[in-house]
Design a protein around this motif. Structure first.
Motif, PDB file in Angstrom:
ATOM      1  N   ALA A 169      -0.411  14.679   6.794  1.00 28.38           N
ATOM      2  CA  ALA A 169      -0.562  13.711   7.687  1.00 28.38           C
ATOM      3  C   ALA A 169      -0.290  12.385   7.259  1.00 28.38           C
ATOM      4  O   ALA A 169      -0.519  12.160   6.070  1.00 28.38           O
ATOM      5  CB  ALA A 169      -2.234  13.588   7.968  1.00 28.38           C
ATOM      6  N   TRP A 170       0.160  11.576   8.180  1.00 30.31           N
ATOM      7  CA  TRP A 170       0.624  10.219   7.550  1.00 30.31           C
ATOM      8  C   TRP A 170      -0.314   9.224   7.888  1.00 30.31           C
ATOM      9  O   TRP A 170      -0.970   9.249   9.022  1.00 30.31           O
ATOM     10  CB  TRP A 170       2.028   9.834   8.427  1.00 30.31           C
ATOM     11  CG  TRP A 170       2.548   8.609   7.923  1.00 30.31           C
ATOM     12  CD1 TRP A 170       2.551   7.379   8.843  1.00 30.31           C
ATOM     13  CD2 TRP A 170       3.353   7.982   6.925  1.00 30.31           C
ATOM     14  NE1 TRP A 170       2.982   6.165   8.445  1.00 30.31           N
ATOM     15  CE2 TRP A 170       3.628   6.628   7.159  1.00 30.31           C
ATOM     16  CE3 TRP A 170       3.542   8.715   5.773  1.00 30.31           C
ATOM     17  CZ2 TRP A 170       4.008   5.624   6.245  1.00 30.31           C
ATOM     18  CZ3 TRP A 170       4.053   7.808   4.881  1.00 30.31           C
ATOM     19  CH2 TRP A 170       4.491   6.315   4.982  1.00 30.31           C
ATOM     20  N   SER A 171      -0.528   8.150   7.085  1.00 31.50           N
ATOM     21  CA  SER A 171      -1.629   7.197   7.239  1.00 31.50           C
ATOM     22  C   SER A 171      -0.483   5.733   7.476  1.00 31.50           C
ATOM     23  O   SER A 171      -0.068   5.495   6.205  1.00 31.50           O
ATOM     24  CB  SER A 171      -2.394   6.945   6.318  1.00 31.50           C
ATOM     25  OG  SER A 171      -2.899   5.764   6.386  1.00 31.50           O
ATOM     26  N   GLN A 172      -0.499   5.217   8.664  1.00 30.24           N
ATOM     27  CA  GLN A 172       0.388   3.838   8.580  1.00 30.24           C
ATOM     28  C   GLN A 172      -0.420   2.771   7.679  1.00 30.24           C
ATOM     29  O   GLN A 172       0.346   1.955   7.064  1.00 30.24           O
ATOM     30  CB  GLN A 172       0.453   3.558  10.065  1.00 30.24           C
ATOM     31  CG  GLN A 172       1.579   2.543  10.288  1.00 30.24           C
ATOM     32  CD  GLN A 172       2.740   2.314   9.707  1.00 30.24           C
ATOM     33  OE1 GLN A 172       3.396   3.661   9.852  1.00 30.24           O
ATOM     34  NE2 GLN A 172       3.503   1.449   9.429  1.00 30.24           N
ATOM     35  N   ALA A 173      -1.566   2.681   7.782  1.00 29.51           N
ATOM     36  CA  ALA A 173      -2.190   1.821   7.098  1.00 29.51           C
ATOM     37  C   ALA A 173      -2.094   1.935   5.630  1.00 29.51           C
ATOM     38  O   ALA A 173      -1.910   0.872   5.044  1.00 29.51           O
ATOM     39  CB  ALA A 173      -3.753   1.798   7.533  1.00 29.51           C
ATOM     40  N   ALA A 174      -2.234   3.092   5.090  1.00 24.49           N
ATOM     41  CA  ALA A 174      -1.869   3.283   3.635  1.00 24.49           C
ATOM     42  C   ALA A 174      -0.714   3.240   3.099  1.00 24.49           C
ATOM     43  O   ALA A 174      -0.018   3.663   2.202  1.00 24.49           O
ATOM     44  CB  ALA A 174      -2.739   4.424   3.029  1.00 24.49           C
ATOM     45  N   LYS A 175       0.354   3.674   4.426  1.00 25.80           N
ATOM     46  CA  LYS A 175       1.837   3.749   4.056  1.00 25.80           C
ATOM     47  C   LYS A 175       2.139   5.169   3.375  1.00 25.80           C
ATOM     48  O   LYS A 175       2.776   4.994   2.076  1.00 25.80           O
ATOM     49  CB  LYS A 175       2.606   2.549   3.320  1.00 25.80           C
ATOM     50  CG  LYS A 175       2.522   1.217   4.452  1.00 25.80           C
ATOM     51  CD  LYS A 175       3.423   1.432   5.418  1.00 25.80           C
ATOM     52  CE  LYS A 175       3.693   0.208   6.053  1.00 25.80           C
ATOM     53  NZ  LYS A 175       2.418  -0.626   6.615  1.00 25.80           N
ATOM     54  N   ARG A 176       1.197   6.112   3.450  1.00 29.60           N
ATOM     55  CA  ARG A 176       1.351   7.268   2.467  1.00 29.60           C
ATOM     56  C   ARG A 176       1.202   8.420   3.287  1.00 29.60           C
ATOM     57  O   ARG A 176       0.594   8.562   4.575  1.00 29.60           O
ATOM     58  CB  ARG A 176       0.153   7.356   1.299  1.00 29.60           C
ATOM     59  CG  ARG A 176       0.770   6.539   0.295  1.00 29.60           C
ATOM     60  CD  ARG A 176      -0.180   6.254  -0.770  1.00 29.60           C
ATOM     61  NE  ARG A 176      -0.034   5.739  -1.880  1.00 29.60           N
ATOM     62  CZ  ARG A 176      -0.803   5.441  -2.997  1.00 29.60           C
ATOM     63  NH1 ARG A 176      -2.076   5.452  -2.913  1.00 29.60           N
ATOM     64  NH2 ARG A 176      -0.444   4.886  -4.373  1.00 29.60           N
ATOM     65  N   LEU A 177       1.740   9.686   2.974  1.00 28.91           N
ATOM     66  CA  LEU A 177       1.572  10.822   3.488  1.00 28.91           C
ATOM     67  C   LEU A 177       0.648  11.682   2.477  1.00 28.91           C
ATOM     68  O   LEU A 177       0.871  11.974   1.404  1.00 28.91           O
ATOM     69  CB  LEU A 177       3.014  11.491   3.557  1.00 28.91           C
ATOM     70  CG  LEU A 177       3.086  12.835   4.352  1.00 28.91           C
ATOM     71  CD1 LEU A 177       3.041  12.865   5.771  1.00 28.91           C
ATOM     72  CD2 LEU A 177       4.275  13.813   3.705  1.00 28.91           C
ATOM     73  N   ALA A 178      -0.328  12.292   3.197  1.00 21.27           N
ATOM     74  CA  ALA A 178      -1.390  13.258   2.711  1.00 21.27           C
ATOM     75  C   ALA A 178      -0.653  14.620   2.928  1.00 21.27           C
ATOM     76  O   ALA A 178      -0.351  15.164   3.830  1.00 21.27           O
ATOM     77  CB  ALA A 178      -2.783  13.408   3.149  1.00 21.27           C
ATOM     78  N   ILE A 179      -0.708  15.356   1.601  1.00 23.29           N
ATOM     79  CA  ILE A 179      -0.070  16.678   1.401  1.00 23.29           C
ATOM     80  C   ILE A 179      -1.051  17.650   0.781  1.00 23.29           C
ATOM     81  O   ILE A 179      -1.568  17.319  -0.245  1.00 23.29           O
ATOM     82  CB  ILE A 179       1.159  16.638   0.671  1.00 23.29           C
ATOM     83  CG1 ILE A 179       2.202  15.635   1.089  1.00 23.29           C
ATOM     84  CG2 ILE A 179       1.627  17.894   0.662  1.00 23.29           C
ATOM     85  CD1 ILE A 179       3.406  15.480   0.173  1.00 23.29           C
ATOM     86  N   ILE A 180      -1.355  18.496   1.671  1.00 26.32           N
ATOM     87  CA  ILE A 180      -2.690  19.343   1.481  1.00 26.32           C
ATOM     88  C   ILE A 180      -1.881  20.786   1.087  1.00 26.32           C
ATOM     89  O   ILE A 180      -1.313  21.340   1.623  1.00 26.32           O
ATOM     90  CB  ILE A 180      -3.472  19.630   2.413  1.00 26.32           C
ATOM     91  CG1 ILE A 180      -4.156  18.130   2.779  1.00 26.32           C
ATOM     92  CG2 ILE A 180      -4.956  20.350   2.054  1.00 26.32           C
ATOM     93  CD1 ILE A 180      -4.491  17.151   2.001  1.00 26.32           C
ATOM     94  N   TYR A 181      -2.488  21.271  -0.104  1.00 20.83           N
ATOM     95  CA  TYR A 181      -1.842  22.662  -0.417  1.00 20.83           C
ATOM     96  C   TYR A 181      -2.887  23.517  -0.111  1.00 20.83           C
ATOM     97  O   TYR A 181      -3.907  23.434  -0.089  1.00 20.83           O
ATOM     98  CB  TYR A 181      -1.466  22.861  -1.933  1.00 20.83           C
ATOM     99  CG  TYR A 181      -0.402  21.744  -2.435  1.00 20.83           C
ATOM    100  CD1 TYR A 181       1.128  22.289  -2.104  1.00 20.83           C
ATOM    101  CD2 TYR A 181      -0.758  20.306  -2.854  1.00 20.83           C
ATOM    102  CE1 TYR A 181       1.967  21.136  -2.490  1.00 20.83           C
ATOM    103  CE2 TYR A 181       0.188  19.711  -3.333  1.00 20.83           C
ATOM    104  CZ  TYR A 181       1.732  20.025  -2.902  1.00 20.83           C
ATOM    105  OH  TYR A 181       2.690  18.842  -3.162  1.00 20.83           O
TER     106      TYR A 181
END
Length: 672
Positions: free
Chosen positions: A80-92
């Protein structure tokens, strides 16, 4: 300086070689089944087959990510991408978490993965609100602050949460089992009393934006179709693979790596043609008289291919292959196949009423080689006794004597066998005690088998490796060796090599060293004399995809060692290649060459004979390094005898055979 560099390059006169550096890793992951696409400006992050890649819509470039270049783990379940944090969360799948920026920079958050609890930690989904990612679990939800890169809370609500959303100053947890609960964002979310029932559960179908999906479906990130590599053989410069797993219903998956390209055998329509499910392909081999001709065996019979296309099916109706108990067409078990040099195919038919070893001659004739030693009494539920061949016959391989070896990977009769095709003789080996007369305790499974350079036979078992020395193969009472490694602590004590470790895969490299894959403890590399553990790779200390190893195959020309794991395929560039018969100016060369200023890895000399003597000198004869080859390879760190980086110049590689005969000379240009 420019003129000096040109002179050095001309002086080296080495072949142009583009090779993977010794000690480096590669992943060969599938990206075929797209499950999510997240947009981050002109970058699309794509989750496919449990792997991740990105597509830059501006320059149309594709970047794949794995443990060798960005990620901390493998087996991704959600992004999931957070535009506010400018990061992609990657869940394993194991609960590990990475946060990735658009440029690929990654931060690992291992807190949730390392959190010890009796709760079910499975992450069911991810929802982003502002800089926060909310992870839905079977016990509640987890809050990840993506901007600060920290897990800020794990809220045990006592029930399953399917998805999370926020509205105003409230957070909502939607549960398919308990309905929808909400809480004030300012409340103590750790306290279940802060959460109140709000509304019935409303199912939510999470979909991929159709336009983004359409774009990604046109992309070709490369890789195989599926991450199934339980069986591998390196033949004719190609890596032949299939699922090789005997416990689950995996689609028939045959994939060949040729250079950098994958050839995946078509599967559509095969089930309709054969009348049995095209699943669980366990083994394969290539006809030495026609490299386009391939046979594959599995749970449901024998399949024949030409030029990558399915051409014939062989089962109980048109061959001696028998069904389990003579009943189900879904269990015509061909556990292993192997061609001999004349193009005759040999196969093992497990759990068959009368069959065991079957031959399909090069001219298409079937011959049954029924062996009473391979039959056992099996009792059905109704108490009726009947005979069936051994349940786990697999891993046919031919040794240097022309004997065909295989194991029975089954607890009823854990054993291994040597078959002589020319005489139709079968020798049975059932280890019970070792060379000291000590019982081999808890031995239940003979997993795999291979031959070392001295003609000894190695068997991987659930209690460690067992060796049958070459001199014992024809003995009436063979001695089984569990290698004892001295502790070197001032005592005479020693320990059995890898004692108690479940060895699931074996391969011997060009230097006679043994690569051993395990069930749960990664990969070991054992020295040629069996006394030294050269390497032990795990998921914690290397880019190895999983500690559960299903198969190992080695490219003896390059030294690349392939590991088929439960998480997919990866490889390690080893420092041993197949020794050359002789050293000539045409096959002895070094790479990289020239050695440029930014290169700090090992410099490799290849094309050497076994245990070749190697000396590296300056152009005026000053010795800077020396040693012996590992198989057909020698590596140099680019330093002199005092450990200092050598100066720019041309260095001479002088070789000699192990018996002292002079070999050839090549040159290495070093530019600092």
């Amino acid at each position: 300086m420019k003129h000096i560099l040109i002179a050095l390059l001309l002086a080296a006169s080495a072949p142009s070689v583009s090779a993977q550096s010794i000690g480096t890793w590669r992943n060969y992951l599938a990206y075929s089944e797209i499950t999510d696409v997240q947009q981050a400006g002109n970058t699309l992050f794509v989750l496919a087959s449990g792997g991740l890649y990105s597509y830059n819509t501006a320059d149309r470039s594709i970047t794949t990510y794995d443990k060798t270049n960005a990620l901390s783990d493998c087996g991704i379940t959600h992004i999931a991408w957070s535009q506010a944090a400018k990061r992609l969360a990657i869940i394993y799948g194991n609960g590990n978490i990475d946060l990735m920026e658009r440029d690929g920079a990654t931060t690992n958050l291992p807190d949730y993965y390392n959190y010890s609890t009796t709760l079910d930690k499975t992450i069911l989904g991810i929802d982003v609100s502002g800089t926060h990612a909310y992870l839905s679990t079977n016990f509640g939800l987890v809050d990840v602050n993506m901007a600060d890169a920290e897990v800020t809370g794990a809220y045990n609500l006592g029930f399953r949460v399917d998805y999370v959303y926020t509205e105003g100053n409230k957070i909502y947890a939607a549960s398919s089992t308990n309905g929808t609960y909400s809480a004030q964002m300012t409340a103590n979310l750790l306290d279940p009393a802060s959460w109140t029932y709000t509304a019935p559960y409303t199912p939510r179908q999470k979909t991929i934006d159709p336009e983004l999906l359409a774009v990604t479906q046109t992309l070709k990130p490369g890789g195989p179709k599926r991450n199934y590599f339980g069986f591998m053989r390196f033949i004719n410069g190609r890596l032949y693979t299939c699922a090789g797993v005997q416990s689950t219903d995996i689609p028939g998956t045959i994939q060949i790596l040729d250079g950098g390209e994958w050839n995946v055998y078509p599967e559509d329509g095969i089930s309709q043609q054969t009348g049995v499910n095209y699943q669980n392909i366990w083994c394969l081999d290539v006809d030495p008289t026609d490299t386009t001709h391939v046979f594959a065996g599995g749970r449901n019979g024998l399949y024949e291919y030409r030029s990558g296309r399915f051409t014939a099916y062989h089962g109980y109706q048109n061959s001696p292959i028998e069904r389990y108990n003579g009943r189900s067409v879904e269990y015509q078990i061909v556990g292993s196949v192997k061609f001999d040099d004349a193009g005759n195919l040999w196969l093992l038919n497990s759990q068959a009423p009368t069959q065991s070893i079957i031959e399909l001659t090069a001219d298409g004739q079937w011959i049954s080689h029924e062996k009473p030693e391979l039959m056992k009494v099996e009792t059905e539920v109704n108490g009726k006794n009947n005979m069936n061949s051994l349940a786990g016959m697999k891993h046919l391989m031919t040794d240097s004597r022309g004997l065909m070896w295989f194991v029975n990977d089954n607890w009823v009769v854990p054993s291994f066998y040597a078959y002589q095709p020319s005489t139709d003789a079968l020798a049975s080996f059932i280890p019970e005690v070792n060379q000291n007369g000590t019982p081999i305790a808890s031995f239940y499974n003979a997993r795999c088998i291979d031959e070392d350079l001295d003609g000894n036979i190695w068997v991987g078992t659930n209690v460690g490796p067992i060796m049958l020395e070459a001199s014992q193969i024809t003995s009436d009472n063979p001695v089984y060796t569990q290698v004892i490694v001295p502790r070197n602590d001032g005592t005479d004590y020693g320990d059995y090599l890898l004692s108690g470790i479940d060895i699931t895969a074996l391969a011997v490299d060009g230097a006679g060293r043994k690569w051993m894959g395990t069930a749960g403890t990664g990969v070991y590399l054992i020295s040629e004399d069996n006394m030294t553990q050269v390497e032990h790779f795990t998921t914690d200390n290397s880019p190895l995809l999983s500690d559960n190893i299903q198969s190992i195959a080695i490219n003896d020309v390059t030294g690349e060692v392939f590991f088929g794991t439960t998480a997919g395929l990866c490889s390690y560039m080893g420092d041993a290649t197949q020794p050359a018969d002789e050293m000539t100016k045409d096959n002895v060369y070094a790479y990289p060459n020239p050695v440029r200023p930014d290169y700090t890895g090992p410099i490799t000399v290849t094309g050497l004979t076994l245990n070749a003597d190697v000396k590296i000198t300056t152009s005026n004869g000053v010795l800077v390094a020396e040693g012996r080859s590992t198989g057909g390879t020698f590596t140099w760190d680019g330093c002199d005898l005092d450990g200092r980086r050598v100066a720019s110049g041309v260095y001479m590689v002088q070789t000699a055979t192990s018996s002292g005969d002079k070999g050839t000379v090549c040159k290495i240009a070093v530019v600092n």
